[in-house]
Design a protein around this motif. Structure first.
Motif, short mmCIF file in Angstrom:
data_model
loop_
_atom_site.label_atom_id
_atom_site.label_comp_id
_atom_site.label_asym_id
_atom_site.label_seq_id
_atom_site.Cartn_x
_atom_site.Cartn_y
_atom_site.Cartn_z
N ALA A 64 -23.35 -37.27 46.18
CA ALA A 64 -23.64 -35.85 46.40
C ALA A 64 -23.80 -35.54 47.88
O ALA A 64 -23.39 -34.48 48.35
N SER A 67 -20.28 -35.26 49.35
CA SER A 67 -19.27 -34.40 48.70
C SER A 67 -19.44 -32.95 49.12
O SER A 67 -20.44 -32.56 49.68
N ALA A 68 -18.42 -32.21 48.80
CA ALA A 68 -18.46 -30.77 49.05
C ALA A 68 -18.19 -30.06 47.72
O ALA A 68 -17.07 -29.68 47.43
N GLY A 69 -19.21 -29.94 46.90
CA GLY A 69 -19.06 -29.25 45.63
C GLY A 69 -18.41 -30.07 44.54
O GLY A 69 -18.01 -29.53 43.52
N GLU A 70 -18.30 -31.39 44.72
CA GLU A 70 -17.67 -32.25 43.72
C GLU A 70 -18.73 -33.09 43.03
O GLU A 70 -19.67 -33.54 43.65
N VAL A 71 -18.51 -33.31 41.74
CA VAL A 71 -19.43 -34.11 40.96
C VAL A 71 -18.63 -35.23 40.30
O VAL A 71 -17.54 -34.98 39.78
N ASP A 107 -27.64 -30.33 41.76
CA ASP A 107 -27.69 -29.20 42.70
C ASP A 107 -27.22 -29.63 44.08
O ASP A 107 -26.52 -28.88 44.78
N ALA A 109 -25.09 -32.02 44.70
CA ALA A 109 -23.64 -32.28 44.63
C ALA A 109 -22.83 -31.00 44.66
O ALA A 109 -21.76 -30.96 45.27
N ILE A 110 -23.31 -29.96 44.01
CA ILE A 110 -22.52 -28.73 43.96
C ILE A 110 -22.78 -27.82 45.17
O ILE A 110 -22.14 -26.79 45.31
N GLY A 111 -23.69 -28.25 46.03
CA GLY A 111 -23.98 -27.47 47.23
C GLY A 111 -22.97 -27.75 48.33
O GLY A 111 -21.96 -28.42 48.14
N GLN A 112 -23.29 -27.26 49.51
CA GLN A 112 -22.39 -27.43 50.65
C GLN A 112 -22.49 -28.86 51.20
O GLN A 112 -23.50 -29.53 51.05
N ARG A 113 -21.42 -29.26 51.85
CA ARG A 113 -21.40 -30.57 52.50
C ARG A 113 -22.46 -30.58 53.61
O ARG A 113 -22.65 -29.59 54.30
#
Length: 146
Positions: A64, A67-71, A107, A109-113
């Motif tokens: 997370a 990543s940039a919004g990837e799970v 949260d 992981a789906i947030g900004q890098r």
């Protein structure tokens, strides 16, 4: 009554009482040992599940951060499966800490890098140490399990 008969009956009664005492003592000891064995097995099962959950959470957390919004849905599925198994055995405090940790990681992981500085700042944020909080809840529960 004949004194020989009385002394024979007294000896037999003493033998019966001694045998019953021995049987009762053995039964109680066996029950205590069986209970201790069951608790040790339960503790080992919980330690295994909790440890595996923390391993998956740590991998998800690291992914997370990078990543940039990837799970990673494979790891996320494993985490949810372990979370369900934890819910079957654990106290409410452990379940709540585990759920909070999983929500935090998702949260994240789906947030900004994040920049390296932001990642480092997370290390100093006590609220971000969700795996440590889960571990503390597990340790308290396992210590109380005896």
């Amino acid at each position: 009554m004949d004194s020989g008969l009385l002394s024979t009956l007294a000896a037999l009664a003493g033998t019966v009482v001694g045998a019953l005492s021995s049987l009762g003592s053995n039964w109680m000891t066996s029950r205590a040992q069986a209970r201790a064995q069951r608790l040790a097995e339960e503790r080992a099962k919980r330690e295994d599940i909790y440890g595996r959950y923390m391993d998956v959470l740590a991998r998800l957390y690291a992914a997370a951060l990078n990543s940039a919004g990837e799970v990673d849905y494979t790891m996320l599925t494993e985490a949810y499966a372990l979370s369900g198994r934890i819910s079957l055995r654990a106290s409410d405090a452990v379940v709540a800490a585990g759920d909070k940790a999983l929500r935090f990681v998702v949260d994240l992981a789906i947030g900004q890098r994040r920049s390296p500085e932001a990642m480092r700042a997370l290390m100093d944020d006590a609220e971000a140490n969700v795996i440590g909080a889960f571990a503390r809840a597990c340790r308290e529960e396992l210590t109380a399990l005896h």
